[in-house]
Design a protein around this motif. Structure first.
Motif, PDB file in Angstrom:
ATOM      1  N   SER A 195       0.854  -1.179   0.000  1.00 26.45           N
ATOM      2  CA  SER A 195       0.000   0.000   0.000  1.00 26.45           C
ATOM      3  C   SER A 195       0.889   1.226   0.000  1.00 26.45           C
ATOM      4  O   SER A 195       2.120   1.130   0.058  1.00 26.45           O
ATOM      5  CB  SER A 195      -0.929  -0.007   1.222  1.00 26.45           C
ATOM      6  OG  SER A 195      -0.175  -0.021   2.423  1.00 26.45           O
ATOM      7  N   GLY A 211     -12.223   5.959   0.821  1.00 19.66           N
ATOM      8  CA  GLY A 211     -12.991   5.754  -0.405  1.00 19.66           C
ATOM      9  C   GLY A 211     -12.590   6.679  -1.536  1.00 19.66           C
ATOM     10  O   GLY A 211     -12.982   6.459  -2.688  1.00 19.66           O
ATOM     11  N   THR A 212     -11.779   7.719  -1.256  1.00 19.73           N
ATOM     12  CA  THR A 212     -11.337   8.643  -2.302  1.00 19.73           C
ATOM     13  C   THR A 212     -10.452   7.913  -3.316  1.00 19.73           C
ATOM     14  O   THR A 212      -9.512   7.206  -2.946  1.00 19.73           O
ATOM     15  CB  THR A 212     -10.544   9.818  -1.695  1.00 19.73           C
ATOM     16  OG1 THR A 212     -11.381  10.532  -0.786  1.00 19.73           O
ATOM     17  CG2 THR A 212     -10.051  10.767  -2.787  1.00 19.73           C
ATOM     18  N   LYS A 213     -10.739   8.093  -4.606  1.00 23.00           N
ATOM     19  CA  LYS A 213      -9.940   7.488  -5.664  1.00 23.00           C
ATOM     20  C   LYS A 213      -8.726   8.361  -5.953  1.00 23.00           C
ATOM     21  O   LYS A 213      -8.839   9.591  -6.034  1.00 23.00           O
ATOM     22  CB  LYS A 213     -10.764   7.312  -6.934  1.00 23.00           C
ATOM     23  CG  LYS A 213     -12.022   6.459  -6.756  1.00 23.00           C
ATOM     24  CD  LYS A 213     -11.701   5.042  -6.336  1.00 23.00           C
ATOM     25  CE  LYS A 213     -12.956   4.192  -6.205  1.00 23.00           C
ATOM     26  NZ  LYS A 213     -12.654   2.810  -5.737  1.00 23.00           N
ATOM     27  N   THR A 215      -4.535   8.466  -7.995  1.00 26.65           N
ATOM     28  CA  THR A 215      -3.614   7.897  -8.972  1.00 26.65           C
ATOM     29  C   THR A 215      -2.210   7.937  -8.383  1.00 26.65           C
ATOM     30  O   THR A 215      -1.761   8.986  -7.915  1.00 26.65           O
ATOM     31  CB  THR A 215      -3.648   8.675 -10.297  1.00 26.65           C
ATOM     32  OG1 THR A 215      -4.975   8.620 -10.842  1.00 26.65           O
ATOM     33  CG2 THR A 215      -2.681   8.077 -11.301  1.00 26.65           C
ATOM     34  N   ALA A 225      -3.959   2.886 -10.280  1.00 25.60           N
ATOM     35  CA  ALA A 225      -5.082   3.416  -9.504  1.00 25.60           C
ATOM     36  C   ALA A 225      -4.998   2.955  -8.052  1.00 25.60           C
ATOM     37  O   ALA A 225      -4.443   1.895  -7.743  1.00 25.60           O
ATOM     38  CB  ALA A 225      -6.404   2.970 -10.120  1.00 25.60           C
ATOM     39  N   GLY A 226      -5.545   3.758  -7.179  1.00 26.51           N
ATOM     40  CA  GLY A 226      -5.590   3.406  -5.758  1.00 26.51           C
ATOM     41  C   GLY A 226      -6.809   4.006  -5.094  1.00 26.51           C
ATOM     42  O   GLY A 226      -7.497   4.856  -5.666  1.00 26.51           O
ATOM     43  N   THR A 227      -7.067   3.557  -3.876  1.00 26.50           N
ATOM     44  CA  THR A 227      -8.203   4.049  -3.093  1.00 26.50           C
ATOM     45  C   THR A 227      -7.751   4.291  -1.662  1.00 26.50           C
ATOM     46  O   THR A 227      -7.064   3.445  -1.068  1.00 26.50           O
ATOM     47  CB  THR A 227      -9.350   3.017  -3.085  1.00 26.50           C
ATOM     48  OG1 THR A 227      -9.731   2.713  -4.425  1.00 26.50           O
ATOM     49  CG2 THR A 227     -10.559   3.564  -2.341  1.00 26.50           C
ATOM     50  N   ARG A 229      -7.831   3.970   1.986  1.00 27.48           N
ATOM     51  CA  ARG A 229      -8.469   2.976   2.843  1.00 27.48           C
ATOM     52  C   ARG A 229      -8.757   3.527   4.235  1.00 27.48           C
ATOM     53  O   ARG A 229      -9.811   3.278   4.813  1.00 27.48           O
ATOM     54  CB  ARG A 229      -7.572   1.746   2.956  1.00 27.48           C
ATOM     55  CG  ARG A 229      -8.192   0.599   3.760  1.00 27.48           C
ATOM     56  CD  ARG A 229      -7.248  -0.586   3.853  1.00 27.48           C
ATOM     57  NE  ARG A 229      -6.149  -0.318   4.777  1.00 27.48           N
ATOM     58  CZ  ARG A 229      -4.882  -0.591   4.526  1.00 27.48           C
ATOM     59  NH1 ARG A 229      -4.525  -1.101   3.365  1.00 27.48           N
ATOM     60  NH2 ARG A 229      -3.942  -0.338   5.418  1.00 27.48           N
ATOM     61  N   VAL A 257      -3.290   4.211   1.276  1.00 27.61           N
ATOM     62  CA  VAL A 257      -3.891   3.982  -0.031  1.00 27.61           C
ATOM     63  C   VAL A 257      -3.701   2.521  -0.432  1.00 27.61           C
ATOM     64  O   VAL A 257      -2.570   2.021  -0.448  1.00 27.61           O
ATOM     65  CB  VAL A 257      -3.272   4.905  -1.098  1.00 27.61           C
ATOM     66  CG1 VAL A 257      -3.809   4.572  -2.484  1.00 27.61           C
ATOM     67  CG2 VAL A 257      -3.535   6.366  -0.748  1.00 27.61           C
ATOM     68  N   THR A 258      -4.796   1.845  -0.748  1.00 23.45           N
ATOM     69  CA  THR A 258      -4.741   0.484  -1.266  1.00 23.45           C
ATOM     70  C   THR A 258      -4.602   0.535  -2.780  1.00 23.45           C
ATOM     71  O   THR A 258      -5.351   1.245  -3.455  1.00 23.45           O
ATOM     72  CB  THR A 258      -6.012  -0.294  -0.886  1.00 23.45           C
ATOM     73  OG1 THR A 258      -6.114  -0.351   0.540  1.00 23.45           O
ATOM     74  CG2 THR A 258      -5.965  -1.706  -1.440  1.00 23.45           C
ATOM     75  N   GLY A 260      -5.042  -0.674  -6.533  1.00 23.05           N
ATOM     76  CA  GLY A 260      -6.011  -1.492  -7.259  1.00 23.05           C
ATOM     77  C   GLY A 260      -5.371  -2.729  -7.854  1.00 23.05           C
ATOM     78  O   GLY A 260      -5.987  -3.796  -7.920  1.00 23.05           O
TER      79      GLY A 260
END
Length: 343
Positions: A195, A211-213, A215, A225-227, A229, A257-258, A260
C-alpha cells in the motif's frame, strides 16, 4: 473599457524586441474554444510499503527462545515468537485477549467478543466448535489445538497465549533478541498487502477521505489506480534533523492507499511515490488555454476572438483552472470560436 484594454494589449506587443519590427509581423496563433471536462488535482508525496507499522509487545512471562526474521509473513495459527520454547501464535480478530478463557462447570459459560475470537479462529484452523459461549465443547477443541502445538493441554487460553491482529501480518522489524525477557516490546508488524502511505497537511485532510480514488505514480513513471483505505488521525509535525518534531513544519496526517493492482509494484518493497488526488471536476464546460486570457484594466479577463477576418475583444468570466486550461463563460462565448493565444 474595451478600447482601453486594446491599448494595454497594443502596448505589450510594441514592447517586443526592436529587431522584430524590421521583419513582417507573424500571424497570431489561434485555437478553438472547446467544450470539455476539466479536473483539478493535488499532488502529495507518498511512500510505497506495507502500511503503518504497529508495535507488538509480549505479555508472557519467560525467556524469548525464537523470533522471526524481518520480512517474514505470519498467517493465522502460526507462531509469532516462542517463550520458553512454546509458541505464541497469531489469531485474527478486532479485539485483544483481556482475560483467561476457560470452561467453568456449574457456572454460566463465559461469553463476549473475546470468546468469539477464539471460537472463530479454532473453527478456521480445523478445530470445529460452535456457539458464542466458552463451553466444555470449546475447551475440548482448545485441548486438541494445544496438543497439535505441543502446549500443555489445559483447555484454557490465557491472554498471553495468542496475539490478535486484524489479519495476516508481515514482520517489519524485530527489536528484541533471543534470550531477552518476553514481557516487553518485541517487534513491529504491518499488513502483507502493498500500500502507499501519503502525508497530507492537516488543512488539506478533507480532500482525502476513506474511499477517495487516487492515482499513484511509481518511480519508473508508470501510474496505477488506488483508493484511500484509512486515515491516521494522529496528526504530527515532520521531524527535524535532530529526530524531534519540527514545531515550524506543517502538521500532517497520514492516509493509507490500497493499490487497485498491487502486482504493478511487485518488484518494489519500498519506494517514494507521488499521489494525485482529483479535488474538483467540471464536466462539459467551455475552455481555452490559459495563454488566451487577457487581463482587463478594470479587472477580470477577456479573450480576442477572430471572426470574418477581424478581431474583437470579448469580456469573459473564468472558472476552474486545470492543466493549462481554464473554464470560461459569458455572453457571446461559444464552442468552436477561434481565439488568439500567446506563443
Amino acid at each position: 473599457m474595451i478600447v482601453a484594454t486594446i491599448g494595454i494589449v497594443a502596448y505589450t506587443r510594441l514592447a517586443a524586441p526592436r529587431a522584430a519590427a524590421d521583419s513582417a509581423p507573424a500571424a497570431a496563433q489561434t485555437t478553438e474554444v472547446t467544450r470539455t471536462d476539466l479536473s483539478d488535482t493535488q499532488q502529495f508525496p507518498g511512500s510505497l510499503g506495507y502500511g503503518l507499522a504497529r508495535d507488538l509487545k509480549g505479555r508472557k512471562a519467560g525467556t524469548l527462545t525464537w523470533l522471526p526474521a524481518s520480512g517474514t509473513s505470519v498467517d493465522r495459527g502460526a507462531p509469532l515468537y516462542k517463550v520458553n520454547n512454546q509458541p505464541v501464535v497469531l489469531f485474527f480478530g478486532s479485539i485483544p485477549m483481556y482475560r483467561k478463557l476457560e470452561a467453568q462447570p456449574g457456572h454460566q459459560p463465559m461469553e463476549g467478543p473475546d470468546v468469539r475470537v477464539i471460537i472463530d479462529n479454532l473453527a478456521a484452523l480445523g478445530y470445529g466448535t460452535k456457539g458464542d459461549h466458552f463451553t466444555e465443547a470449546t475447551a475440548a477443541s482448545v485441548k486438541r489445538w494445544q496438543h497439535q502445538l505441543g502446549l500443555p493441554e489445559t483447555g484454557a487460553i490465557d491472554p498471553a497465549d495468542v496475539v490478535v491482529q486484524p489479519g495476516k501480518v508481515r514482520v517489519e522489524s524485530v527489536g528484541a533478541s533471543v534470550g531477552d525477557s518476553a514481557n516487553g516490546p518485541l517487534m513491529s508488524v504491518t499488513g502483507t498487502v502493498k500500500s502507499v502511505t501519503m502525508a497530507v497537511d492537516l488543512f488539506q485532510a478533507s480532500l482525502v477521505k476513506p474511499g477517495t480514488k487516487v492515482t499513484v505514480t511509481l518511480p519508473n513513471g508508470t501510474t496505477t489506480a488506488g483508493t484511500v483505505r484509512e486515515i491516521n488521525r494522529n496528526a504530527a509535525s515532520d521531524k527535524g534533523s535532530s529526530g524531534s518534531p519540527d514545531q515550524q513544519a506543517p502538521v500532517k496526517v497520514q492516509a493509507i492507499v490500497t493499490l487497485g493492482k498491487p502486482g504493478e509494484a511487485k518488484d518494489l518493497d519500498s519506494a517514494p511515490v507521488q499521489v494525485s488526488v482529483t479535488t474538483e471536476t467540471k464536466r462539459g464546460v467551455l475552455a481555452v488555454p490559459i495563454g488566451a486570457l487577457l487581463a482587463l484594466r478594470d479587472g477580470g479577463y477577456g479573450i480576442e476572438i477572430q471572426q470574418g477576418g477581424a478581431t474583437h475583444l470579448l469580456a469573459i468570466q473564468t472558472g476552474l483552472f486545470a492543466k493549462g486550461m481554464v473554464e470560461i463563460s459569458g455572453k457571446g462565448v461559444a464552442a468552436g470560436q477561434r481565439v488568439e493565444v500567446t506563443s
